[in-house]
Design an enzyme around this catalytic site. Structure first.
Site, PDB file in Angstrom:
ATOM      1  N   THR A  44       0.793  -1.228   0.000  1.00 50.21           N
ATOM      2  CA  THR A  44       0.000   0.000   0.000  1.00 50.21           C
ATOM      3  C   THR A  44       0.825   1.276   0.000  1.00 50.21           C
ATOM      4  O   THR A  44       0.269   2.362  -0.086  1.00 50.21           O
ATOM      5  CB  THR A  44      -0.951   0.016   1.217  1.00 50.21           C
ATOM      6  OG1 THR A  44      -0.170  -0.133   2.407  1.00 50.21           O
ATOM      7  CG2 THR A  44      -1.969  -1.112   1.126  1.00 50.21           C
ATOM      8  N   CYS A  45       2.127   1.168   0.075  1.00 54.77           N
ATOM      9  CA  CYS A  45       3.008   2.340   0.140  1.00 54.77           C
ATOM     10  C   CYS A  45       3.203   2.929  -1.261  1.00 54.77           C
ATOM     11  O   CYS A  45       3.618   2.222  -2.188  1.00 54.77           O
ATOM     12  CB  CYS A  45       4.346   1.938   0.745  1.00 54.77           C
ATOM     13  SG  CYS A  45       5.557   3.268   0.795  1.00 54.77           S
ATOM     14  N   SER A  46       2.955   4.217  -1.407  1.00 53.13           N
ATOM     15  CA  SER A  46       3.065   4.856  -2.723  1.00 53.13           C
ATOM     16  C   SER A  46       4.504   4.867  -3.241  1.00 53.13           C
ATOM     17  O   SER A  46       4.738   4.729  -4.437  1.00 53.13           O
ATOM     18  CB  SER A  46       2.508   6.276  -2.677  1.00 53.13           C
ATOM     19  OG  SER A  46       3.231   7.068  -1.765  1.00 53.13           O
TER      20      SER A  46
END
Length: 116
Positions: free
Chosen positions: A9-11
């Site tokens: 989920t980390c951009s």
């Protein structure tokens, strides 16, 4: 084989994954939230960086949600490693291990210089 450590989920992890894929660089993804981080792996990271504190993401949601007492425990290497082992989402992301280099954080210029 290149290993990318991070969470789905980390951009910034998504940017790194997209960059690796678009440059046709094979890599293995290690989701630290799912697979965790062993103490041996963390110690190997520490041995390969100039400053161990760069491994700890103090801007993360996980860090901000911690009690001040837990945050204070990260002032020493031993305390920081225990926190990272217990709360792997505190790891600065992404980390790319090329076998010869360890890259902490997303830096396009560094990736282009060392991975292409």
């Amino acid at each position: 084989m290149i290993i990318l450590y991070g969470i789905n989920t980390c951009s910034t992890v998504k940017k790194a994954r997209n960059w690796l894929t678009s440059n046709q660089i094979d890599y293995q993804f290690h989701d630290v939230r799912v697979a965790g981080l062993s103490m041996a792996l963390l110690e190997s990271f520490v041995a390969r960086v100039d400053d161990w504190s760069c491994l700890l993401n103090k801007k993360s949601t996980s860090w901000r949600a911690m009690s001040p007492e837990l945050q204070c425990s990260a002032m020493t290497l031993e305390g920081a490693l225990l926190l990272l082992e217990t709360y792997p989402t505190l790891l600065k992301r992404p980390i790319i291990d090329s076998g010869t280099h360890l890259f902490v954080g997303f830096d396009l210029a560094v990736y282009e210089r060392h991975l292409l």
